[in-house]
Design an enzyme around this catalytic site. Sequence first.
Site, PDB file in Angstrom:
ATOM      1  N   CYS A 245       0.981  -1.307  -0.067  1.00 42.43           N
ATOM      2  CA  CYS A 245      -0.046   0.113  -0.369  1.00 42.43           C
ATOM      3  C   CYS A 245       0.332   1.030   0.024  1.00 42.43           C
ATOM      4  O   CYS A 245       0.608   1.864  -1.139  1.00 42.43           O
ATOM      5  CB  CYS A 245      -1.459  -0.075   1.356  1.00 42.43           C
ATOM      6  N   LYS A 302       6.632  -6.714   6.775  1.00 45.41           N
ATOM      7  CA  LYS A 302       5.616  -6.402   8.420  1.00 45.41           C
ATOM      8  C   LYS A 302       6.223  -8.212   8.945  1.00 45.41           C
ATOM      9  O   LYS A 302       5.854  -8.541   8.982  1.00 45.41           O
ATOM     10  CB  LYS A 302       4.914  -5.219   8.336  1.00 45.41           C
ATOM     11  N   ARG A 309       5.185  -8.233  -1.301  1.00 46.80           N
ATOM     12  CA  ARG A 309       5.129  -6.456  -1.892  1.00 46.80           C
ATOM     13  C   ARG A 309       6.378  -5.371  -1.238  1.00 46.80           C
ATOM     14  O   ARG A 309       5.584  -5.195  -0.264  1.00 46.80           O
ATOM     15  CB  ARG A 309       4.381  -6.613  -2.428  1.00 46.80           C
TER      16      ARG A 309
END
Length: 402
Positions: A245, A302, A309
């Site tokens: 994102c 994370k 990605r």
Amino acid sequence: MKIGVVGLGYVGLVTAGVLSFQGYDVIGIDIDENKINLLKNKRLPIYEPGLSEIIFSDKSKIYFTNSYEDLRDREIIFIAVPTPSVNNEIDLSYVVNASKSISSLNKNCTIVIRSTVVPGTAKKVMGLTNLNVISNPEFMREGNAVYDTLHPDRIVVGGKNAEIVANIWRFTNSPAIITTNENAELIKYASNSFLATKISFINEIANLCEKIPGCDIEIVAKGMGLDPRIGDKFLKAGLGFGGSCFPKDTKAIASFAESLKVELKIVKDAIEVNDERIQHAMEMIKESAANKDISVLGVAFKENTDDVRESRSLLLIKELIKNDYNVSYYDPVVKEEIENAYRCKTAEECIAKNENIVIATEWPLFREYERIMENKIVIDLRRILDHKKIKNYRGVGLGPKS
Ligand code: NAD
């Protein structure tokens, strides 16, 4: 209400799972046959804590398919397909294709865009399909997606009859913003850009801390975060923001703004600061490592996800390989093979393999191995270990000993 969800990735699968668990009749569709086959066999195509329990629960009424035909009787159809970045701009082709496939079969439904899209997209889709289009951006965090979808901070819905979608989410008891399509679309980008900026800001302050004896970004951030005007979230210095994102959304909104002759200087700087993190980490490694044999802990972008990605860790590993380092790596859930690197089966194996250890993803699990790293050279790019316990420790944002 008969609901359809198009695109069963991190967002669509969680949306479909949560709504079916709440008692809605849900059909989930994806063009990826492997995904549908896995789901039909009660297996998840992604790693997302808690999702399996709700999606395959007896309580959930959900059907998975590859065929748009099955969406003919749906009243509300959520679109959760990718909106990647191509040449720094948003690629809306997936949203457009999905919308056209829906409207060719179903002339009575309402489309709800859950994907992150630039302002004006809902109107564009309305023009292409002659269907009402409601904007309902998603704010969940991967790794916490089920909890976040059940308990969102807010529901944002925009467009004509947006209340219909607000009502679907009413079970969450979260505050709802009911507004225009464009406001809803922009709220998502403004939120992600702000969070990305917070991360880049604290990373710049971390760079400063590294030059000042006695300074430690962890303490500085804690002191800042206690001020409720600032808040402690997304104030963690590290290797920078990655994932599916923030990198693409910051670029998309900056280039969208440019198309309107508006320069988003702060957002552009946040991107630039983030892009410098890998080189910064490389310098720390070059200065601290004893040799070119290195163990990297963490590959996911994370903790608590298998998503790689735009993972900073993956980018760092590739940069290390490019610079002739012999890299061994380990991640608790990412099993991806990386060319010219060795994938360890356990964290212990990875730590034992080399004298130099790099912490690249903030998996809490790695703290459990602190003791066996005490005598290693540790370069902690996520600041998850206690630097006082490790003899040779170098951490992001930690100044020289005073
Ligand atoms: P994803 O890549 O995990 O999943 C998208 C799915 O859509 C894939 O399974 C793909 O096969 C499918 N698909 C593509 N074209 C299709 C079509 N025409 N018909 C049916 N299925 C199709 O993506 P994601 O991470 O779930 O993100 C989806 C959207 O949500 C993006 O716009 C993203 O920016 C936004 N978003 C993502 C997150 C997140 O944390 N991942 C959070 C908020 C918003």
